[in-house]
Design a protein around this motif. Sequence first.
Motif, PDB file in Angstrom:
ATOM      1  N   GLN A  90       0.828  -1.198   0.000  1.00  0.00           N
ATOM      2  CA  GLN A  90       0.000   0.000   0.000  1.00  0.00           C
ATOM      3  C   GLN A  90       0.874   1.265   0.000  1.00  0.00           C
ATOM      4  N   GLU A  91       1.933   1.273   0.811  1.00  0.00           N
ATOM      5  CA  GLU A  91       2.818   2.435   0.826  1.00  0.00           C
ATOM      6  C   GLU A  91       3.544   2.573  -0.514  1.00  0.00           C
ATOM      7  N   ASP A  92       3.960   1.461  -1.095  1.00  0.00           N
ATOM      8  CA  ASP A  92       4.615   1.472  -2.398  1.00  0.00           C
ATOM      9  C   ASP A  92       3.686   2.108  -3.433  1.00  0.00           C
ATOM     10  N   PHE A  93       2.438   1.681  -3.434  1.00  0.00           N
ATOM     11  CA  PHE A  93       1.452   2.229  -4.363  1.00  0.00           C
ATOM     12  C   PHE A  93       1.225   3.719  -4.110  1.00  0.00           C
ATOM     13  N   LEU A  94       1.180   4.119  -2.862  1.00  0.00           N
ATOM     14  CA  LEU A  94       0.977   5.511  -2.485  1.00  0.00           C
ATOM     15  C   LEU A  94       2.091   6.395  -3.044  1.00  0.00           C
ATOM     16  N   ILE A  95       3.336   5.953  -2.904  1.00  0.00           N
ATOM     17  CA  ILE A  95       4.485   6.705  -3.415  1.00  0.00           C
ATOM     18  C   ILE A  95       4.444   6.745  -4.944  1.00  0.00           C
ATOM     19  N   TYR A  96       4.186   5.610  -5.558  1.00  0.00           N
ATOM     20  CA  TYR A  96       4.115   5.540  -7.017  1.00  0.00           C
ATOM     21  C   TYR A  96       3.004   6.460  -7.544  1.00  0.00           C
ATOM     22  N   SER A  97       1.864   6.478  -6.877  1.00  0.00           N
ATOM     23  CA  SER A  97       0.733   7.315  -7.297  1.00  0.00           C
ATOM     24  C   SER A  97       1.078   8.800  -7.231  1.00  0.00           C
ATOM     25  N   GLN A  98       1.900   9.190  -6.254  1.00  0.00           N
ATOM     26  CA  GLN A  98       2.310  10.594  -6.147  1.00  0.00           C
ATOM     27  C   GLN A  98       3.097  10.998  -7.388  1.00  0.00           C
ATOM     28  N   GLY A  99       3.891  10.085  -7.902  1.00  0.00           N
ATOM     29  CA  GLY A  99       4.624  10.358  -9.133  1.00  0.00           C
ATOM     30  C   GLY A  99       3.697  10.552 -10.320  1.00  0.00           C
ATOM     31  N   GLU A 100       2.601   9.798 -10.355  1.00  0.00           N
ATOM     32  CA  GLU A 100       1.641   9.973 -11.442  1.00  0.00           C
ATOM     33  C   GLU A 100       0.879  11.287 -11.302  1.00  0.00           C
ATOM     34  N   THR A 101       0.624  11.714 -10.064  1.00  0.00           N
ATOM     35  CA  THR A 101      -0.094  12.958  -9.798  1.00  0.00           C
ATOM     36  C   THR A 101       0.765  14.179 -10.118  1.00  0.00           C
ATOM     37  N   HIS A 102       2.075  14.058  -9.894  1.00  0.00           N
ATOM     38  CA  HIS A 102       3.012  15.163 -10.106  1.00  0.00           C
ATOM     39  C   HIS A 102       4.084  14.737 -11.106  1.00  0.00           C
ATOM     40  N   PRO A 103       3.808  14.851 -12.407  1.00  0.00           N
ATOM     41  CA  PRO A 103       4.737  14.356 -13.426  1.00  0.00           C
ATOM     42  C   PRO A 103       6.136  14.959 -13.356  1.00  0.00           C
ATOM     43  N   GLU A 104       6.268  16.146 -12.754  1.00  0.00           N
ATOM     44  CA  GLU A 104       7.599  16.746 -12.628  1.00  0.00           C
ATOM     45  C   GLU A 104       8.514  15.908 -11.739  1.00  0.00           C
ATOM     46  N   LEU A 105       7.938  15.032 -10.929  1.00  0.00           N
ATOM     47  CA  LEU A 105       8.740  14.185 -10.045  1.00  0.00           C
ATOM     48  C   LEU A 105       9.308  12.962 -10.751  1.00  0.00           C
ATOM     49  N   VAL A 106       8.771  12.623 -11.904  1.00  0.00           N
ATOM     50  CA  VAL A 106       9.125  11.337 -12.516  1.00  0.00           C
ATOM     51  C   VAL A 106       9.726  11.469 -13.916  1.00  0.00           C
ATOM     52  N   GLN A 107      10.307  12.594 -14.207  1.00  0.00           N
ATOM     53  CA  GLN A 107      10.887  12.775 -15.529  1.00  0.00           C
ATOM     54  C   GLN A 107      12.160  11.942 -15.672  1.00  0.00           C
ATOM     55  N   TYR A 108      12.318  11.347 -16.856  1.00  0.00           N
ATOM     56  CA  TYR A 108      13.514  10.575 -17.162  1.00  0.00           C
ATOM     57  C   TYR A 108      14.724  11.483 -17.050  1.00  0.00           C
ATOM     58  N   PRO A 109      15.847  11.034 -16.580  1.00  0.00           N
ATOM     59  CA  PRO A 109      16.209   9.670 -16.189  1.00  0.00           C
ATOM     60  C   PRO A 109      16.316   9.504 -14.675  1.00  0.00           C
ATOM     61  N   TYR A 110      15.517  10.178 -13.917  1.00  0.00           N
ATOM     62  CA  TYR A 110      15.692  10.184 -12.468  1.00  0.00           C
ATOM     63  C   TYR A 110      15.100   8.975 -11.763  1.00  0.00           C
ATOM     64  N   SER A 111      15.729   8.644 -10.651  1.00  0.00           N
ATOM     65  CA  SER A 111      15.196   7.666  -9.718  1.00  0.00           C
ATOM     66  C   SER A 111      15.493   8.187  -8.316  1.00  0.00           C
ATOM     67  N   TYR A 112      14.883   7.574  -7.311  1.00  0.00           N
ATOM     68  CA  TYR A 112      14.934   8.094  -5.945  1.00  0.00           C
ATOM     69  C   TYR A 112      15.588   7.114  -4.978  1.00  0.00           C
ATOM     70  N   TRP A 113      16.503   7.607  -4.162  1.00  0.00           N
ATOM     71  CA  TRP A 113      17.070   6.790  -3.093  1.00  0.00           C
ATOM     72  C   TRP A 113      16.007   6.498  -2.043  1.00  0.00           C
ATOM     73  N   THR A 114      16.052   5.288  -1.513  1.00  0.00           N
ATOM     74  CA  THR A 114      15.265   4.906  -0.347  1.00  0.00           C
ATOM     75  C   THR A 114      16.261   4.611   0.770  1.00  0.00           C
ATOM     76  N   SER A 115      15.789   4.228   1.943  1.00  0.00           N
ATOM     77  CA  SER A 115      16.708   3.870   3.025  1.00  0.00           C
ATOM     78  C   SER A 115      17.195   2.426   2.902  1.00  0.00           C
ATOM     79  N   GLY A 116      16.755   1.726   1.873  1.00  0.00           N
ATOM     80  CA  GLY A 116      17.173   0.336   1.671  1.00  0.00           C
ATOM     81  C   GLY A 116      18.661   0.218   1.462  1.00  0.00           C
ATOM     82  N   SER A 117      19.275  -0.723   2.191  1.00  0.00           N
ATOM     83  CA  SER A 117      20.718  -0.916   2.122  1.00  0.00           C
ATOM     84  C   SER A 117      21.033  -2.374   2.437  1.00  0.00           C
ATOM     85  N   TYR A 118      22.071  -2.893   1.788  1.00  0.00           N
ATOM     86  CA  TYR A 118      22.509  -4.248   2.135  1.00  0.00           C
ATOM     87  C   TYR A 118      23.266  -4.157   3.454  1.00  0.00           C
ATOM     88  N   SER A 119      23.005  -5.076   4.353  1.00  0.00           N
ATOM     89  CA  SER A 119      23.567  -5.017   5.703  1.00  0.00           C
ATOM     90  C   SER A 119      25.076  -4.802   5.690  1.00  0.00           C
TER      91      SER A 119
END
Length: 193
Positions: A90-119
């Motif tokens: 649900q949170e994943d969908f919520l974040i993805y939906s924000q990108g669809e609502t605000h196209p300026e956030l999702v212009q190529y070639p950008y991607s977003y860092w998360t806090s995910g990290s290999y131990s």
Amino acid sequence: MQQISVKLFLTAFAINVCLAGSLPIANEGESKEYCPSYLQDDTTIPCWILGSKCYCFSNNDAVDKVYNWTEANEICKAANMTLLSIETEQEDFLIYSQGETHPELVQYPYSYWTSGSYSQIGYKRWEWATNEPFQPFEYTNWIPGQPSDINPPNNQPGHCVHLSFYDDYTSGYWYPNSCSFESFQRFICESMN
């Protein structure tokens, strides 16, 4: 074909959740103390309340600045926030939906860092590196074939997770990459509540 299936699933999911009345939506009328309009008054980092949390999306087109994972993490911490931890579908969908609502956030070639990290301390797992003790992933949305132990290996310390929004095939999926990677990287901070 897979692109169509993913889009159909996301559309059906959104319709079902909306009909059930439980889809968290951005509410810009909430208290400014809880979620500022911009992170640290920086107009390249707009913030919104989505569900019960405040999320701030860097949008660096105006200044053409990119960040490695450590820099992004420090910016979030300085604002008393953390890099994004996507803990549920649900949170994943919520974040993805924000990108669809605000196209300026999702212009190529950008991607977003998360806090995910290999131990970094030998657990041999992916975890949300926000507040210790770091929590292992319980939900994932990796691009098919990732993370990988071969060619190039990225299932190892020194690798972090970024979220893609920029084309029909990769949009919404997670990617492992070197934490020092800077090219095209933005970040998403979230409140700690």
